[in-house]
Design an enzyme around this catalytic site. Structure first.
Site, PDB file in Angstrom:
ATOM      1  CB  ILE A   1     -13.586  -2.650  -6.451  1.00 27.11           C
ATOM      2  CG1 ILE A   1     -13.987  -3.303  -7.754  1.00 27.11           C
ATOM      3  CG2 ILE A   1     -12.090  -2.368  -6.413  1.00 27.11           C
ATOM      4  CD1 ILE A   1     -13.837  -2.383  -8.968  1.00 27.11           C
TER       5      ILE A   1
ATOM      6  CG  ASN B   1      -5.336   3.258   4.710  1.00 28.21           C
ATOM      7  OD1 ASN B   1      -5.013   2.899   5.838  1.00 28.21           O
ATOM      8  ND2 ASN B   1      -5.875   2.433   3.825  1.00 28.21           N
TER       9      ASN B   1
ATOM     10  N   GLY C   1      -0.771   4.681   3.304  1.00 23.89           N
ATOM     11  CA  GLY C   1      -1.318   3.691   2.379  1.00 23.89           C
ATOM     12  C   GLY C   1      -2.524   4.170   1.594  1.00 23.89           C
ATOM     13  CD  GLN C   2      -5.704   9.464   1.096  1.00 21.33           C
ATOM     14  OE1 GLN C   2      -4.940  10.049   1.866  1.00 21.33           O
ATOM     15  NE2 GLN C   2      -6.829  10.006   0.668  1.00 21.33           N
TER      16      GLN C   2
ATOM     17  CG  HIS D   1     -11.456   6.333   1.240  1.00 21.15           C
ATOM     18  ND1 HIS D   1     -10.586   7.153   0.545  1.00 21.15           N
ATOM     19  CD2 HIS D   1     -10.795   5.163   1.416  1.00 21.15           C
ATOM     20  CE1 HIS D   1      -9.465   6.494   0.308  1.00 21.15           C
ATOM     21  NE2 HIS D   1      -9.554   5.287   0.831  1.00 21.15           N
TER      22      HIS D   1
END
Ligand code: 5GP
Ligand code: ZN
Length: 113
Positions: free
Chosen positions: A31, A86, A92-93, A99
Site C-alpha cells: 500500500i 523484516n 522493522g516488522q 511476509h
C-alpha cells in the site's frame, strides 16, 4: 487468525491489489511502495515471523523464492531486485504475519538504516 491484517487480506475481508495466488501464497501490491515495483508475498498459513518457522515450512520458503522469481521475470526486472524479510521489532516488522517484500525498478541502496 482473528485480527490479523494479512489474514484478512488473504480471505478478502480487506481489499488488495492481487498479483498472484496459489494454494500456498497470496501476493499483492504494498500500500506504501518504496520502489516502482513493491509487492508482498504472504504465506496463506498464519506464521507470525521468520523466528517461528519450522522444518515443515521449508517447502513453503523455497516456493516463495520461486514465486518471487516468476513475478520479477514477468515484470522484466532484468537488472535485479531485492527480497526482504523484516523480523520482529528490531528488524522493522510492523505486521505480525510472515511476509517477504519484493522491491525493484530502481537501484536500491545498501546498507539499510
Ligand atoms: P513490515 O514493516 O511488517 O515489514 O511490512 C509491512 C508492509 O505492509 C508495509 O510495507 C506496509 O506498507 C504494508 N501494509 C500495511 N498495511 C497494508 C494494507 O492494508 N494493505 C497493503 N496492501 N499493504 C499494507
Ligand atoms: Zn495472519
Amino acid at each position: 487468525m482473528e485480527d490479523c491484517l494479512f489474514c484478512k487480506i488473504i480471505n478478502g475481508e480487506i481489499p488488495s491489489t492481487k498479483l498472484y495466488e496459489d494454494d500456498m501464497v497470496y501476493v499483492f501490491e504494498d500500500i506504501a511502495p518504496e520502489a516502482p515495483v513493491h509487492f508482498l508475498i504472504v504465506p496463506k498459513k498464519h506464521i507470525k515471523d521468520a523466528d517461528e518457522l519450522e522444518v515443515e515450512d521449508q517447502e513453503l520458503l523455497g516456493h516463495i523464492f520461486l514465486v518471487a522469481q516468476k513475478l520479477c521475470k514477468e515484470k522484466n526486472l532484468k537488472t535485479g531486485y531485492r527480497i526482504v524479510n523484516n523480523c520482529k521489532e528490531d528488524g522493522g516488522q510492523t505486521v505480525d504475519h510472515l511476509h517477504f517484500h519484493v522491491l525493484g525498478g530502481r537501484s536500491l541502496q545498501w546498507p539499510p538504516g
